[in-house]
Design an enzyme around this catalytic site. Structure first.
Site, PDB file in Angstrom:
ATOM      1  N   LYS A  13      82.729  74.716  43.243  1.00  0.00           N
ATOM      2  CA  LYS A  13      80.895  74.766  44.045  1.00  0.00           C
ATOM      3  C   LYS A  13      81.780  74.716  45.639  1.00  0.00           C
ATOM      4  O   LYS A  13      81.903  75.956  46.159  1.00  0.00           O
ATOM      5  CB  LYS A  13      80.975  73.786  44.733  1.00  0.00           C
ATOM      6  N   ARG A  88      71.369  66.626  45.297  1.00  0.00           N
ATOM      7  CA  ARG A  88      71.933  65.735  43.468  1.00  0.00           C
ATOM      8  C   ARG A  88      71.063  65.520  43.337  1.00  0.00           C
ATOM      9  O   ARG A  88      71.244  64.372  42.076  1.00  0.00           O
ATOM     10  CB  ARG A  88      73.534  65.525  44.035  1.00  0.00           C
ATOM     11  N   ARG A 127      93.538  68.773  41.504  1.00  0.00           N
ATOM     12  CA  ARG A 127      92.886  68.942  43.178  1.00  0.00           C
ATOM     13  C   ARG A 127      93.342  68.511  44.006  1.00  0.00           C
ATOM     14  O   ARG A 127      94.256  67.598  43.998  1.00  0.00           O
ATOM     15  CB  ARG A 127      91.455  68.592  43.175  1.00  0.00           C
ATOM     16  N   ARG A 160      92.362  63.934  46.755  1.00  0.00           N
ATOM     17  CA  ARG A 160      90.946  62.934  46.800  1.00  0.00           C
ATOM     18  C   ARG A 160      90.980  61.238  46.203  1.00  0.00           C
ATOM     19  O   ARG A 160      91.291  61.322  44.566  1.00  0.00           O
ATOM     20  CB  ARG A 160      89.197  63.386  46.591  1.00  0.00           C
ATOM     21  N   ARG A 171      81.610  60.478  38.188  1.00  0.00           N
ATOM     22  CA  ARG A 171      80.856  60.971  38.715  1.00  0.00           C
ATOM     23  C   ARG A 171      80.008  62.105  37.857  1.00  0.00           C
ATOM     24  O   ARG A 171      79.387  62.288  37.933  1.00  0.00           O
ATOM     25  CB  ARG A 171      81.378  61.742  39.857  1.00  0.00           C
TER      26      ARG A 171
HETATM   27  P1  ADP Z   1      82.994  67.636  44.348  1.00  0.00           P
HETATM   28  O1  ADP Z   1      83.464  68.530  44.806  1.00  0.00           O
HETATM   29  O2  ADP Z   1      83.711  66.647  43.732  1.00  0.00           O
HETATM   30  O3  ADP Z   1      81.438  67.555  43.560  1.00  0.00           O
HETATM   31  P2  ADP Z   1      81.717  66.724  46.580  1.00  0.00           P
HETATM   32  O4  ADP Z   1      82.584  66.560  47.622  1.00  0.00           O
HETATM   33  O5  ADP Z   1      80.418  67.049  46.732  1.00  0.00           O
HETATM   34  O6  ADP Z   1      82.341  66.402  45.033  1.00  0.00           O
HETATM   35  O7  ADP Z   1      80.641  64.593  47.086  1.00  0.00           O
HETATM   36  C1  ADP Z   1      81.946  63.616  47.008  1.00  0.00           C
HETATM   37  C2  ADP Z   1      81.068  62.641  47.231  1.00  0.00           C
HETATM   38  O8  ADP Z   1      80.208  62.117  48.579  1.00  0.00           O
HETATM   39  C3  ADP Z   1      80.360  62.246  45.936  1.00  0.00           C
HETATM   40  O9  ADP Z   1      80.721  62.216  44.134  1.00  0.00           O
HETATM   41  C4  ADP Z   1      79.124  60.855  46.761  1.00  0.00           C
HETATM   42  O10 ADP Z   1      79.442  60.289  46.381  1.00  0.00           O
HETATM   43  C5  ADP Z   1      78.952  62.469  47.829  1.00  0.00           C
HETATM   44  N1  ADP Z   1      77.976  63.272  48.119  1.00  0.00           N
HETATM   45  C6  ADP Z   1      78.289  64.733  47.988  1.00  0.00           C
HETATM   46  N2  ADP Z   1      76.897  64.793  48.482  1.00  0.00           N
HETATM   47  C7  ADP Z   1      76.092  63.864  47.757  1.00  0.00           C
HETATM   48  C8  ADP Z   1      74.884  64.013  47.931  1.00  0.00           C
HETATM   49  N3  ADP Z   1      74.223  65.468  48.004  1.00  0.00           N
HETATM   50  N4  ADP Z   1      73.980  63.165  47.247  1.00  0.00           N
HETATM   51  C9  ADP Z   1      74.786  61.574  47.087  1.00  0.00           C
HETATM   52  N5  ADP Z   1      76.153  61.460  47.531  1.00  0.00           N
HETATM   53  C10 ADP Z   1      76.824  62.484  47.269  1.00  0.00           C
HETATM   54  P1  ADP Z   2      83.813  71.466  43.541  1.00  0.00           P
HETATM   55  O1  ADP Z   2      83.346  71.847  45.319  1.00  0.00           O
HETATM   56  O2  ADP Z   2      82.586  71.733  42.534  1.00  0.00           O
HETATM   57  O3  ADP Z   2      84.185  69.990  43.256  1.00  0.00           O
HETATM   58  P2  ADP Z   2      85.926  72.525  43.794  1.00  0.00           P
HETATM   59  O4  ADP Z   2      86.182  73.549  44.426  1.00  0.00           O
HETATM   60  O5  ADP Z   2      86.449  71.688  44.389  1.00  0.00           O
HETATM   61  O6  ADP Z   2      84.956  71.967  42.789  1.00  0.00           O
HETATM   62  O7  ADP Z   2      87.454  72.903  42.435  1.00  0.00           O
HETATM   63  C1  ADP Z   2      87.985  71.880  42.365  1.00  0.00           C
HETATM   64  C2  ADP Z   2      89.432  71.897  41.373  1.00  0.00           C
HETATM   65  O8  ADP Z   2      89.932  73.413  40.659  1.00  0.00           O
HETATM   66  C3  ADP Z   2      90.409  72.646  42.493  1.00  0.00           C
HETATM   67  O9  ADP Z   2      91.698  71.880  42.700  1.00  0.00           O
HETATM   68  C4  ADP Z   2      90.215  74.203  42.632  1.00  0.00           C
HETATM   69  O10 ADP Z   2      91.012  74.612  42.906  1.00  0.00           O
HETATM   70  C5  ADP Z   2      89.910  74.414  41.530  1.00  0.00           C
HETATM   71  N1  ADP Z   2      89.104  75.779  40.562  1.00  0.00           N
HETATM   72  C6  ADP Z   2      88.047  76.274  41.239  1.00  0.00           C
HETATM   73  N2  ADP Z   2      88.032  77.443  40.682  1.00  0.00           N
HETATM   74  C7  ADP Z   2      88.598  77.756  39.243  1.00  0.00           C
HETATM   75  C8  ADP Z   2      88.911  78.216  38.762  1.00  0.00           C
HETATM   76  N3  ADP Z   2      87.987  79.298  39.050  1.00  0.00           N
HETATM   77  N4  ADP Z   2      89.547  78.069  38.234  1.00  0.00           N
HETATM   78  C9  ADP Z   2      90.527  77.493  37.856  1.00  0.00           C
HETATM   79  N5  ADP Z   2      90.564  76.184  38.855  1.00  0.00           N
HETATM   80  C10 ADP Z   2      89.791  76.198  39.404  1.00  0.00           C
END
Ligand code: ADP
Ligand code: ADP
Length: 217
Positions: A13, A88, A127, A160, A171
């Site tokens: 995302k 979420r 990541r 992270r 998660r």
């Molecule tokens: P990821 O990219 O791995 O999905 P995020 O960076 O979006 O994780 O979110 C990291 C953490 O921040 C989540 O695991 C949660 O604890 C909190 N968080 C982010 N967005 C939300 C949301 N919309 N509602 C509740 N908690 C959230």
């Molecule tokens: P989210 O916000 O959904 O948690 P991220 O954008 O942070 O996801 O991506 C999670 C990890 O996967 C990062 O290390 C990123 O570089 C990697 N990644 C993202 N898109 C791809 C892809 N299409 N193929 C392989 N790795 C990816």
């Protein structure tokens, strides 16, 4: 355009949000980034959010909704936005619908990034994020030229705290129980478009932009 990106942790995302927001010329609003900025600044919101984030749990709805309401009230979001990581939960989605309805508007589209659990675990465990410009990297799938150093700004990369194996598992459970129901919620509104989010980052971006185009974006 008012767009939401939904998908499990690690679906890509944040990676795709940068490209899509630039393409649409709208601000990218990532609740995870806003929480992490508050954590690093030690604000009361950050102190509260950190307890949940470190445990792999979602931050309570009320706290999250208030934060997003304030962010969407800023002038740059008036004509459109890309929400990454919000909503979420179903109550968050209902609150967003109400907030937008009060402003006389509504979401245009919800883009779901579809990736299976094994791939998500590979992505999350490798990541890395830049401390300087927040760009997202991956040790194997999107490595920097010099390990640990951002190619874009020269900043230091970090892993992270919540990308550890036990937190990742929690998660994914939170996603399955609280976030996955949004797929039906937005499906029922006729706003959901799912795309295959596997394969190279650039290919996923093309699929995303094609999907938006077919819906007028
Ligand atoms: P990821 O990219 O791995 O999905 P995020 O960076 O979006 O994780 O979110 C990291 C953490 O921040 C989540 O695991 C949660 O604890 C909190 N968080 C982010 N967005 C939300 C949301 N919309 N509602 C509740 N908690 C959230
Ligand atoms: P989210 O916000 O959904 O948690 P991220 O954008 O942070 O996801 O991506 C999670 C990890 O996967 C990062 O290390 C990123 O570089 C990697 N990644 C993202 N898109 C791809 C892809 N299409 N193929 C392989 N790795 C990816």
């Amino acid at each position: 355009m008012r767009l939401v990106l939904v998908g499990p942790p690690g679906a890509g995302k944040g990676t795709q949000a940068e490209f899509i927001a630039a393409h649409l010329a709208v601000p990218k609003i990532s609740t995870g980034d806003i929480f992490r900025a508050n954590v690093s600044q030690g604000t009361p919101l950050g102190v509260e959010a950190k307890r949940y984030m470190d445990a792999g749990k979602l931050v309570p709805d009320e706290v999250t909704i208030n934060m997003v309401r304030d962010r969407l009230a800023e002038p740059d979001a008036a004509e459109g936005f890309l929400l990454d990581g919000f909503p979420r939960t179903t109550p968050q989605a209902a609150a967003l619908d109400k907030l937008l309805a009060d402003l006389g508007t509504a979401l245009d589209l919800v883009l779901e990034l579809v990736v299976d659990d094994d791939e998500v675990i590979r992505r999350l465990s490798g990541r890395r994020t830049c401390r300087g410009c927040q760009k997202i990297w991956h040790v194997e799938f999107d490595p920097t030229t010099t390990p640990g150093i951002c190619d874009r700004c020269g900043g230091e990369l970090f892993q992270r705290d919540d990308d550890k194996a036990e937190t990742i598992a929690e998660r994914l459970r939170e996603y399955a129980s609280k976030t996955a129901p949004l797929i039906d919620y937005y499906g029922a509104q006729g706003k959901l478009v799912g795309i295959d989010a596997t394969g190279p980052v650039e290919d996923v971006t093309v699929r995303a932009i094609d999907a938006l185009r077919s819906y007028g974006g």
